[in-house]
Design a protein around this motif. Structure first.
Motif, PDB file in Angstrom:
ATOM      1  N   LYS A 455      13.379   1.458 -12.400  1.00  0.00           N
ATOM      2  CA  LYS A 455      13.129   2.646 -11.581  1.00  0.00           C
ATOM      3  C   LYS A 455      11.639   2.800 -11.305  1.00  0.00           C
ATOM      4  CE  LYS A 455      13.658   7.649 -11.342  1.00  0.00           C
ATOM      5  NZ  LYS A 455      12.281   7.811 -10.847  1.00  0.00           N
ATOM      6  N   GLU A 456      10.829   2.670 -12.357  1.00  0.00           N
ATOM      7  CA  GLU A 456       9.377   2.786 -12.171  1.00  0.00           C
ATOM      8  C   GLU A 456       8.867   1.695 -11.236  1.00  0.00           C
ATOM      9  OE1 GLU A 456      10.977   2.904 -14.967  1.00  0.00           O
ATOM     10  OE2 GLU A 456      10.263   4.554 -16.258  1.00  0.00           O
ATOM     11  N   ALA A 457       9.463   0.495 -11.357  1.00  0.00           N
ATOM     12  CA  ALA A 457       9.053  -0.606 -10.484  1.00  0.00           C
ATOM     13  C   ALA A 457       9.347  -0.269  -9.029  1.00  0.00           C
ATOM     14  CB  ALA A 457       9.770  -1.892 -10.883  1.00  0.00           C
ATOM     15  N   LYS A 458      10.540   0.210  -8.761  1.00  0.00           N
ATOM     16  CA  LYS A 458      10.912   0.530  -7.382  1.00  0.00           C
ATOM     17  C   LYS A 458      10.082   1.677  -6.833  1.00  0.00           C
ATOM     18  CE  LYS A 458      15.527  -1.428  -7.727  1.00  0.00           C
ATOM     19  NZ  LYS A 458      16.976  -1.205  -7.793  1.00  0.00           N
ATOM     20  N   ASP A 459       9.742   2.642  -7.684  1.00  0.00           N
ATOM     21  CA  ASP A 459       8.856   3.741  -7.250  1.00  0.00           C
ATOM     22  C   ASP A 459       7.487   3.194  -6.851  1.00  0.00           C
ATOM     23  OD1 ASP A 459      10.849   5.562  -7.719  1.00  0.00           O
ATOM     24  OD2 ASP A 459      10.063   6.232  -9.664  1.00  0.00           O
ATOM     25  N   ALA A 460       6.986   2.223  -7.628  1.00  0.00           N
ATOM     26  CA  ALA A 460       5.682   1.630  -7.311  1.00  0.00           C
ATOM     27  C   ALA A 460       5.748   0.879  -5.985  1.00  0.00           C
ATOM     28  CB  ALA A 460       5.244   0.694  -8.437  1.00  0.00           C
ATOM     29  N   PHE A 461       6.833   0.126  -5.759  1.00  0.00           N
ATOM     30  CA  PHE A 461       6.975  -0.613  -4.503  1.00  0.00           C
ATOM     31  C   PHE A 461       7.111   0.345  -3.324  1.00  0.00           C
ATOM     32  CE2 PHE A 461       9.075  -4.109  -7.209  1.00  0.00           C
ATOM     33  CZ  PHE A 461       7.838  -4.640  -7.519  1.00  0.00           C
ATOM     34  N   GLU A 462       7.781   1.462  -3.542  1.00  0.00           N
ATOM     35  CA  GLU A 462       7.935   2.457  -2.470  1.00  0.00           C
ATOM     36  C   GLU A 462       6.579   3.065  -2.112  1.00  0.00           C
ATOM     37  OE1 GLU A 462       9.494   4.444   0.545  1.00  0.00           O
ATOM     38  OE2 GLU A 462      10.571   2.970  -0.682  1.00  0.00           O
ATOM     39  N   LYS A 463       5.760   3.291  -3.132  1.00  0.00           N
ATOM     40  CA  LYS A 463       4.405   3.811  -2.890  1.00  0.00           C
ATOM     41  C   LYS A 463       3.599   2.803  -2.078  1.00  0.00           C
ATOM     42  CE  LYS A 463       0.784   6.506  -3.486  1.00  0.00           C
ATOM     43  NZ  LYS A 463       0.693   7.828  -2.859  1.00  0.00           N
ATOM     44  N   MET A 464       3.695   1.540  -2.451  1.00  0.00           N
ATOM     45  CA  MET A 464       3.010   0.497  -1.695  1.00  0.00           C
ATOM     46  C   MET A 464       3.471   0.493  -0.243  1.00  0.00           C
ATOM     47  SD  MET A 464       3.204  -3.616  -2.129  1.00  0.00           S
ATOM     48  CE  MET A 464       4.399  -3.770  -0.809  1.00  0.00           C
ATOM     49  N   LYS A 465       4.765   0.663  -0.050  1.00  0.00           N
ATOM     50  CA  LYS A 465       5.330   0.640   1.301  1.00  0.00           C
ATOM     51  C   LYS A 465       4.816   1.800   2.136  1.00  0.00           C
ATOM     52  CE  LYS A 465       9.774  -0.219   3.540  1.00  0.00           C
ATOM     53  NZ  LYS A 465      11.212  -0.446   3.304  1.00  0.00           N
ATOM     54  N   GLN A 466       4.643   2.957   1.508  1.00  0.00           N
ATOM     55  CA  GLN A 466       4.104   4.119   2.231  1.00  0.00           C
ATOM     56  C   GLN A 466       2.677   3.863   2.700  1.00  0.00           C
ATOM     57  OE1 GLN A 466       4.446   7.484  -0.369  1.00  0.00           O
ATOM     58  NE2 GLN A 466       6.682   7.397  -0.453  1.00  0.00           N
ATOM     59  N   ILE A 467       1.908   3.177   1.858  1.00  0.00           N
ATOM     60  CA  ILE A 467       0.500   2.948   2.198  1.00  0.00           C
ATOM     61  C   ILE A 467       0.360   1.832   3.218  1.00  0.00           C
ATOM     62  CG2 ILE A 467      -1.765   2.304   1.272  1.00  0.00           C
ATOM     63  CD1 ILE A 467      -0.776   3.393  -1.449  1.00  0.00           C
ATOM     64  N   ARG A 468       0.970   0.687   2.952  1.00  0.00           N
ATOM     65  CA  ARG A 468       0.873  -0.461   3.854  1.00  0.00           C
ATOM     66  C   ARG A 468       2.217  -1.168   3.938  1.00  0.00           C
ATOM     67  NH1 ARG A 468      -3.658  -3.241   5.478  1.00  0.00           N
ATOM     68  NH2 ARG A 468      -2.164  -4.352   6.740  1.00  0.00           N
ATOM     69  N   PRO A 469       3.036  -0.852   4.917  1.00  0.00           N
ATOM     70  CA  PRO A 469       4.335  -1.510   5.020  1.00  0.00           C
ATOM     71  C   PRO A 469       4.269  -2.910   5.616  1.00  0.00           C
ATOM     72  CG  PRO A 469       4.042   0.024   6.835  1.00  0.00           C
ATOM     73  CD  PRO A 469       2.820   0.164   5.958  1.00  0.00           C
ATOM     74  N   ASP A 470       3.106  -3.314   6.103  1.00  0.00           N
ATOM     75  CA  ASP A 470       3.031  -4.496   6.959  1.00  0.00           C
ATOM     76  C   ASP A 470       2.299  -5.672   6.331  1.00  0.00           C
ATOM     77  OD1 ASP A 470       0.641  -3.133   6.907  1.00  0.00           O
ATOM     78  OD2 ASP A 470       0.109  -3.621   8.958  1.00  0.00           O
ATOM     79  N   ILE A 471       2.193  -5.706   4.999  1.00  0.00           N
ATOM     80  CA  ILE A 471       1.483  -6.810   4.354  1.00  0.00           C
ATOM     81  C   ILE A 471       2.503  -7.819   3.839  1.00  0.00           C
ATOM     82  CG2 ILE A 471      -0.160  -7.479   2.581  1.00  0.00           C
ATOM     83  CD1 ILE A 471      -1.261  -4.716   2.568  1.00  0.00           C
ATOM     84  N   PRO A 472       2.706  -8.928   4.528  1.00  0.00           N
ATOM     85  CA  PRO A 472       3.736  -9.877   4.084  1.00  0.00           C
ATOM     86  C   PRO A 472       3.432 -10.504   2.735  1.00  0.00           C
ATOM     87  CG  PRO A 472       2.450 -10.789   5.921  1.00  0.00           C
ATOM     88  CD  PRO A 472       2.063  -9.355   5.786  1.00  0.00           C
ATOM     89  N   TYR A 473       2.149 -10.734   2.455  1.00  0.00           N
ATOM     90  CA  TYR A 473       1.804 -11.444   1.228  1.00  0.00           C
ATOM     91  C   TYR A 473       2.111 -10.608  -0.015  1.00  0.00           C
ATOM     92  CZ  TYR A 473      -0.339 -14.487   4.583  1.00  0.00           C
ATOM     93  OH  TYR A 473      -0.527 -15.327   5.645  1.00  0.00           O
TER      94      TYR A 473
END
Length: 688
Positions: A455-473
């Motif tokens: 759950k904490e992992a997915k929350d962190a990834f969601e935060k990343m997605k909010q900031i920059r959804p367009d970084i493929p790397y």
């Protein structure tokens, strides 16, 4: 909305002073922040006249998030302070820039050197924006300020709807680009006004602005020839090189125009500028320095005969000597900067060995260079040498404890080593400095996954997605890490995110062989080999000698076209003879597909010599030796593979075969049992 003495208060804190501008996307206000000592700020209210309001809201919120983080990092772009919604309206709050608009500095023509300095400053801003997939789309004099504080040029007028986010398909982009024209006629090229802007659309606007500063002529009144090229009148007094650069910047055909700002920088390097400094106060009365003053000053020594010529020559020689001495004195300070630049360039080109050589030169000259040690760590990380990379990151952090890039990359290494709590600590330290650091959120999510905290992992990834959804790397790295911890099924959604981002990125950067290659690798992970092959070939169409694409192509073709695969590996080994991958790929092909076991052993030994801890090479060597009935040597190779990768079911299965051939049936059975325990199909093992 509150009011204070007749003045509106927005967001519970921003007091409207006056309206600045009104346009198709909304209204801009000058305001005071009542919670920050009434400091001035600018508020933009989104009010799209020709767009679906719900879609506008989604894009506005998403891009406000991105801009708030990304645009903080460039000092020549207004900082974004806040985003809020109020009474079904949407607002962005940004920094107020005190200074003069270029629109008010067009009365007099600018001298050549001042224009070149101006171009370089704005190009630096555009380079930053374009790297994060933002196109300004309205570069013109009224959107450029000369800041009073430091005499720097500042690019203004950023609305969230003006970010080009490549993850969104063209119909959503068309909502803003075709129904509402973005750009100012004269400064915006045709393709932009047609709703199809590119990065070089901003280059066109800058070129037109520079020409207007230089000539005093508005873009609408510039003369063009039958090929639609700018006609440079003799009265402009523009040298040929600068004229050719500006002409290419404003070519009406986007394919003939400069594609990227770095190309312009390279051409500008050929131009000598006498005085690059711009003083804000120079613009208070007269914006043009009389160029004749300089020419008269340099001409006078020659007017009084040979004595003056002799003195002039002596002075010139003395000055040259002083310059040489100064260069020698500052050389130890300049060289490391050059080596750092070279090292980062080689890293970007995926040439870690060359990068490490450059960074080592830095640390040889400056043993306390945190950037040098960080670079050496990056080079080893890129080569898969994790413990060495970790050591170099530790050295960088001993010198500079809060070095964000070194902390994030240290965290990546620790996660790869399975030391997830330490990795989490490293990324947390970054987030205490910058709560919107994308790499830190990505790394934090990976560390949480390794710790079993999904759950904490997915929350962190969601935060990343909010900031920059367009970084493929970033998504690619997440996929790799989760695949190790949870297996390919758990990693699949993240590889799909990476694929979507790569596809969008490549629409904007179709000549990027690295992105085509990485997309191919992701397609392989998603079990789409033919699509991966197409992607690798696209990379090779751009650069026929691109090493990683050759490796990818060889891996795909190994099953269906081994001869072509062998050619790809051979070419890759010629390009990078010190790399282990092509020798390994070549060895596997030779033993499994061509039955050339002796030749295969030569290749596999080369791979092992270059990367002794690469378990698959030891496994393949064991198989080749077994085919040659050299069973004792084969067992030694397989035991080495087992030591390096004890959970590889194929190592245990092949080891059982070799032990069986040596007549050691009990040991063979133990090895087979271990293979089955790790997931090897029992029905594919020999029957007792």
């Amino acid at each position: 909305m509150k009011t204070t003495r007749g003045k509106k208060i927005l967001g519970g804190r921003y007091k409207i002073v006056r309206e600045i501008a009104r346009g198709g996307f909304g209204i801009t206000y000058l305001a005071e922040d009542t919670q920050a000592s009434n400091s001035p700020c600018v508020i933009k209210k989104l009010d799209p006249q020709n767009a679906d309001i719900e879609t506008a809201k989604i894009l506005f919120k998403r891009e406000a998030n991105a801009l708030f983080h990304l645009l903080q990092q460039n000092q020549q772009i207004p900082k974004y302070f806040d985003y809020f919604e109020e009474e079904e309206s949407y607002y962005l709050v940004q920094e107020y820039i005190e200074g003069k608009s270029l629109q008010n500095l067009l009365d007099n023509k600018w001298p050549r050197d001042r224009v070149i300095t101006f171009i370089r400053e704005i190009l630096e801003i555009l380079r930053y924006l374009h790297r994060i997939n933002i196109i300004h789309r309205d570069v013109k004099p009224s959107n450029i300020m000369l800041r009073k504080e430091d005499s720097k040029f500042v690019l203004i007028d950023f609305g969230a709807v003006k970010q080009l986010d490549p993850r969104y398909p063209s119909p959503q982009q068309q909502l803003y680009t075709t129904q509402t024209m973005i750009g100012t006629p004269g400064y915006a090229p045709r393709e932009q006004l047609a709703g199809k802007p590119g990065y070089n659309s901003d280059i066109y606007g800058l070129g037109m602005t520079a020409i207007q500063l230089l000539t005093g002529i508005h873009p609408k009144h510039l003369r063009r020839d039958i090929q639609d090229q700018i006609i440079w009148s003799d009265e402009f007094n523009v040298d040929h090189l600068l004229a050719s650069i500006l002409t290419k910047m404003v070519d009406s055909n986007p394919d003939e125009r400069y594609q990227y700002v770095d190309e312009i920088f390279r051409d500008l390097e050929q131009i000598t500028v006498v005085n690059e400094h711009i003083n804000y106060n120079d613009f208070t009365t007269n914006t043009e320095i009389e160029s004749s003053q300089l020419s008269e000053f340099t001409a006078r020594p020659y007017e009084s005969g040979s004595l003056f010529k002799l003195w002039y020559l002596l002075i010139a020689l003395g000055a040259a000597g002083i310059i040489l001495i100064v260069i020698e004195l500052i050389n130890p300070f300049i060289r490391p900067l050059y080596y750092l630049h070279q090292g980062d360039t080689f890293l970007n080109l995926r040439q870690p060995e060359k990068a490490n050589n450059e960074f080592q030169k830095v640390t040889d000259i400056q043993p306390y260079s945190a950037e040098g040690w960080r670079g050496r760590g990056d080079a080893l990380l890129s080569s898969g040498r994790l413990l060495g990379a970790l050591g170099y990151y530790e050295k960088a952090l001993n010198i500079q404890p809060n070095y964000i890039k070194a902390l994030n990359n240290k965290g990546k290494v620790l996660s790869k080593l399975g030391r997830y709590q330490e990795a989490l600590d490293a990324h947390e330290k970054v987030l205490r400095q910058n709560e919107n650091d994308v790499d830190a959120w990505s790394g934090k999510g990976v560390a949480y996954f390794g710790l079993g905290k999904k759950k904490e992992a997915k929350d962190a990834f969601e935060k990343m997605k909010q900031i920059r959804p367009d970084i493929p790397y970033a998504w690619q790295e997440i996929g790799f890490a989760i695949e190790i911890v949870e297996g390919p099924n758990a990693a699949k959604p993240y590889f799909e995110e990476a694929l979507g981002a790569f596809e969008a990125f490549l629409k904007q950067h179709p000549q990027d062989p690295i992105a085509w290659t990485d997309q191919g690798f992701i397609l392989q992970k998603l079990i789409r080999p033919q699509d991966a092959l197409v992607s690798y070939q696209k990379a090779l169409d751009v650069d026929k000698n691109f090493y990683e694409a050759l490796i990818g192509k060889g891996n795909i073709l190994s099953g269906e076209n081994p001869q072509e695969a062998l050619l790809a590996f051979n070419r890759a080994s010629e390009i990078r003879p010190d790399a282990y991958q092509p020798w390994y790929g070549r060895g596997v092909l030779l033993t499994q597909r061509f039955q050339k076991h002796e030749e295969a052993l030569q290749s596999l030994d080369k791979a092992i010599a270059k990367k002794n801890d690469f378990s698959p090479a030891w496994l393949s060597k064991g198989i080749a030796l077994s085919e040659l009935k050299r069973y004792n040597e084969a067992l030694a190779a397989l035991d080495k593979a087992k030591e390096l990768q004890p959970k590889d079911k194929y190592v245990w299965a092949n080891r059982g075969d070799v032990l069986q051939s040596l007549g050691k049936k009990a040991e063979a059975q133990e090895s087979y049992n271990k293979a089955v325990e790790l997931g090897f199909p029992r029905d594919q093992l020999p029957k007792n």
